[in-house]
Design a protein around this motif. Sequence first.
Motif, PDB file in Angstrom:
ATOM      1  N   LEU A  10      -0.346  15.952 -17.013  1.00 58.30           N
ATOM      2  CA  LEU A  10      -1.134  15.003 -16.245  1.00 58.30           C
ATOM      3  C   LEU A  10      -0.687  13.565 -16.477  1.00 58.30           C
ATOM      4  O   LEU A  10      -0.744  12.742 -15.557  1.00 58.30           O
ATOM      5  CB  LEU A  10      -2.621  15.163 -16.587  1.00 58.30           C
ATOM      6  CG  LEU A  10      -3.242  16.508 -16.182  1.00 58.30           C
ATOM      7  CD1 LEU A  10      -4.719  16.526 -16.501  1.00 58.30           C
ATOM      8  CD2 LEU A  10      -3.007  16.812 -14.718  1.00 58.30           C
ATOM      9  N   GLU A  11      -0.246  13.257 -17.683  1.00 60.15           N
ATOM     10  CA  GLU A  11       0.292  11.914 -17.933  1.00 60.15           C
ATOM     11  C   GLU A  11       1.538  11.680 -17.082  1.00 60.15           C
ATOM     12  O   GLU A  11       1.716  10.603 -16.494  1.00 60.15           O
ATOM     13  CB  GLU A  11       0.614  11.737 -19.420  1.00 60.15           C
ATOM     14  CG  GLU A  11      -0.597  11.536 -20.308  1.00 60.15           C
ATOM     15  CD  GLU A  11      -1.364  10.279 -19.971  1.00 60.15           C
ATOM     16  OE1 GLU A  11      -0.738   9.259 -19.586  1.00 60.15           O
ATOM     17  OE2 GLU A  11      -2.609  10.298 -20.089  1.00 60.15           O
ATOM     18  N   TRP A  12       2.398  12.687 -17.004  1.00 59.55           N
ATOM     19  CA  TRP A  12       3.611  12.551 -16.194  1.00 59.55           C
ATOM     20  C   TRP A  12       3.263  12.441 -14.712  1.00 59.55           C
ATOM     21  O   TRP A  12       3.865  11.647 -13.985  1.00 59.55           O
ATOM     22  CB  TRP A  12       4.529  13.747 -16.434  1.00 59.55           C
ATOM     23  CG  TRP A  12       5.253  13.706 -17.748  1.00 59.55           C
ATOM     24  CD1 TRP A  12       5.208  12.696 -18.675  1.00 59.55           C
ATOM     25  CD2 TRP A  12       6.129  14.707 -18.283  1.00 59.55           C
ATOM     26  NE1 TRP A  12       5.990  13.004 -19.761  1.00 59.55           N
ATOM     27  CE2 TRP A  12       6.575  14.231 -19.542  1.00 59.55           C
ATOM     28  CE3 TRP A  12       6.572  15.934 -17.830  1.00 59.55           C
ATOM     29  CZ2 TRP A  12       7.447  14.957 -20.346  1.00 59.55           C
ATOM     30  CZ3 TRP A  12       7.439  16.664 -18.630  1.00 59.55           C
ATOM     31  CH2 TRP A  12       7.876  16.182 -19.872  1.00 59.55           C
ATOM     32  N   VAL A  13       2.291  13.233 -14.270  1.00 59.57           N
ATOM     33  CA  VAL A  13       1.882  13.157 -12.863  1.00 59.57           C
ATOM     34  C   VAL A  13       1.331  11.765 -12.548  1.00 59.57           C
ATOM     35  O   VAL A  13       1.722  11.127 -11.560  1.00 59.57           O
ATOM     36  CB  VAL A  13       0.825  14.236 -12.539  1.00 59.57           C
ATOM     37  CG1 VAL A  13       0.222  13.992 -11.153  1.00 59.57           C
ATOM     38  CG2 VAL A  13       1.455  15.635 -12.592  1.00 59.57           C
ATOM     39  N   ALA A  14       0.416  11.288 -13.371  1.00 60.61           N
ATOM     40  CA  ALA A  14      -0.183   9.971 -13.135  1.00 60.61           C
ATOM     41  C   ALA A  14       0.860   8.870 -13.149  1.00 60.61           C
ATOM     42  O   ALA A  14       0.725   7.855 -12.448  1.00 60.61           O
ATOM     43  CB  ALA A  14      -1.260   9.692 -14.175  1.00 60.61           C
ATOM     44  N   GLY A  15       1.920   9.067 -13.916  1.00 56.21           N
ATOM     45  CA  GLY A  15       2.992   8.078 -13.993  1.00 56.21           C
ATOM     46  C   GLY A  15       3.966   8.143 -12.833  1.00 56.21           C
ATOM     47  O   GLY A  15       4.941   7.392 -12.799  1.00 56.21           O
ATOM     48  N   GLY A  16       3.716   9.055 -11.879  1.00 57.51           N
ATOM     49  CA  GLY A  16       4.549   9.135 -10.686  1.00 57.51           C
ATOM     50  C   GLY A  16       5.855   9.876 -10.868  1.00 57.51           C
ATOM     51  O   GLY A  16       6.775   9.731 -10.055  1.00 57.51           O
ATOM     52  N   ARG A  17       5.938  10.732 -11.885  1.00 61.39           N
ATOM     53  CA  ARG A  17       7.196  11.427 -12.160  1.00 61.39           C
ATOM     54  C   ARG A  17       7.331  12.734 -11.392  1.00 61.39           C
ATOM     55  O   ARG A  17       8.389  13.352 -11.406  1.00 61.39           O
ATOM     56  CB  ARG A  17       7.336  11.678 -13.665  1.00 61.39           C
ATOM     57  CG  ARG A  17       7.330  10.391 -14.478  1.00 61.39           C
ATOM     58  CD  ARG A  17       7.332  10.639 -15.973  1.00 61.39           C
ATOM     59  NE  ARG A  17       8.589  11.187 -16.443  1.00 61.39           N
ATOM     60  CZ  ARG A  17       8.852  11.422 -17.739  1.00 61.39           C
ATOM     61  NH1 ARG A  17       7.930  11.154 -18.649  1.00 61.39           N
ATOM     62  NH2 ARG A  17      10.013  11.915 -18.102  1.00 61.39           N
ATOM     63  N   GLY A  18       6.253  13.194 -10.739  1.00 65.12           N
ATOM     64  CA  GLY A  18       6.323  14.441 -10.001  1.00 65.12           C
ATOM     65  C   GLY A  18       4.947  15.057  -9.861  1.00 65.12           C
ATOM     66  O   GLY A  18       3.932  14.365  -9.918  1.00 65.12           O
ATOM     67  N   PHE A  19       4.922  16.394  -9.692  1.00 64.33           N
ATOM     68  CA  PHE A  19       3.647  17.097  -9.537  1.00 64.33           C
ATOM     69  C   PHE A  19       3.623  18.311 -10.449  1.00 64.33           C
ATOM     70  O   PHE A  19       4.648  18.732 -11.002  1.00 64.33           O
ATOM     71  CB  PHE A  19       3.433  17.524  -8.086  1.00 64.33           C
ATOM     72  CG  PHE A  19       4.204  18.762  -7.681  1.00 64.33           C
ATOM     73  CD1 PHE A  19       3.589  19.999  -7.624  1.00 64.33           C
ATOM     74  CD2 PHE A  19       5.566  18.684  -7.355  1.00 64.33           C
ATOM     75  CE1 PHE A  19       4.291  21.142  -7.251  1.00 64.33           C
ATOM     76  CE2 PHE A  19       6.274  19.815  -6.980  1.00 64.33           C
ATOM     77  CZ  PHE A  19       5.636  21.056  -6.933  1.00 64.33           C
ATOM     78  N   SER A  20       2.444  18.876 -10.620  1.00 69.99           N
ATOM     79  CA  SER A  20       2.291  20.074 -11.428  1.00 69.99           C
ATOM     80  C   SER A  20       1.355  21.038 -10.727  1.00 69.99           C
ATOM     81  O   SER A  20       0.498  20.630  -9.943  1.00 69.99           O
ATOM     82  CB  SER A  20       1.752  19.721 -12.815  1.00 69.99           C
ATOM     83  OG  SER A  20       1.732  20.852 -13.663  1.00 69.99           O
ATOM     84  N   VAL A  21       1.516  22.327 -10.999  1.00 74.63           N
ATOM     85  CA  VAL A  21       0.642  23.359 -10.451  1.00 74.63           C
ATOM     86  C   VAL A  21      -0.273  23.837 -11.574  1.00 74.63           C
ATOM     87  O   VAL A  21       0.194  24.246 -12.639  1.00 74.63           O
ATOM     88  CB  VAL A  21       1.455  24.534  -9.880  1.00 74.63           C
ATOM     89  CG1 VAL A  21       0.525  25.667  -9.429  1.00 74.63           C
ATOM     90  CG2 VAL A  21       2.315  24.063  -8.710  1.00 74.63           C
ATOM     91  N   LEU A  22      -1.588  23.793 -11.317  1.00 76.85           N
ATOM     92  CA  LEU A  22      -2.579  24.171 -12.318  1.00 76.85           C
ATOM     93  C   LEU A  22      -3.614  25.111 -11.710  1.00 76.85           C
ATOM     94  O   LEU A  22      -3.891  25.053 -10.508  1.00 76.85           O
ATOM     95  CB  LEU A  22      -3.321  22.932 -12.842  1.00 76.85           C
ATOM     96  CG  LEU A  22      -2.520  21.840 -13.541  1.00 76.85           C
ATOM     97  CD1 LEU A  22      -3.448  20.684 -13.894  1.00 76.85           C
ATOM     98  CD2 LEU A  22      -1.850  22.379 -14.796  1.00 76.85           C
ATOM     99  N   PRO A  23      -4.230  25.951 -12.535  1.00 76.71           N
ATOM    100  CA  PRO A  23      -5.397  26.698 -12.052  1.00 76.71           C
ATOM    101  C   PRO A  23      -6.514  25.719 -11.683  1.00 76.71           C
ATOM    102  O   PRO A  23      -6.640  24.645 -12.289  1.00 76.71           O
ATOM    103  CB  PRO A  23      -5.781  27.564 -13.258  1.00 76.71           C
ATOM    104  CG  PRO A  23      -4.531  27.663 -14.074  1.00 76.71           C
ATOM    105  CD  PRO A  23      -3.844  26.345 -13.903  1.00 76.71           C
TER     106      PRO A  23
END
Length: 291
Positions: free
Chosen positions: A222-235
């Motif tokens: 989530l830190e990486w996502v918030a920093g604009g580095r990409g996206f993640s898939v989560l339940p």
Amino acid sequence: MDLDLRRLRYFVALAEELNYRAAAQRLHLAQPVLSRQIQTLERELGAQLFLRSTNGTRLTAAGEQLWKDAVALLASADGLRRRVGAAAGTTRTFTVGFMPGLTVTAATRGLADARPDVSVEVLRTDWTDQVEVLRDGRVDVGFVRMPIDLTGLSTVHLFAEPHVAVVPVGHPLAGRGAVDIADLAADVLLQSADAIPEWTAIPGHEAHHGPTPAALSVEQKLEWVAGGRGFSVLPQSVADYYRRPDIAALPLRDVAPNEIRLAWLTDHRTPIIDEFISLARDSFTKDATPQ
């Protein structure tokens, strides 16, 4: 021939480090001592385990096989010690592992109420250790997120929940309804793609890998996502639990749901585990999102 578990631990450390100096420091040994112990193990097994060259140290085929088997054997030995220690104690402990996003209070409280002589504990796990804690005896049962290696384990299905893609709140897709995974094909996936076959089916997905090694904890993703580095898939439940204002969650139409099961070691099923299985099933209804 009886295998020396101490030498196996030395071997595993060297197999993971592939550097004698680093492994010796990790084990608090002198490097020559480690070298002699590995040589003794090779003589006992009648096989060369490592190859050393100017390019460094690497495992042989025999070493690769021993590494795979030794990790499981050492985990089993650790689990045996823990179970014997627990049996020798005056108060029995029953420990439940659980993955992020899951609330297991109803089942654990139910067991504690039914078994006042048992201390019911919980241990938060993640993708890297949800199976390891079962094999090494740190937990008696675990609420696991599939897929996992089921070798030596028994499981019961509890429920399944949808996946979502989490993106920065300023992402062009943020605020939209459900999307397909292909809609994110130009983005960087910030986790291992092994558990998301729908992503690996997209042509050219290899060009959109995130940092190596990939993020393992939810918090890091989530830190990486918030920093604009990409996206993640989560339940879905994980995204709900870790909701934050700088991230948006997009329902995914074409990614298979995440299945949650209760798991335990097949060879160590006990009446108290049977009791907990019943409590866990009562706590979660099929295909319901946990509350």
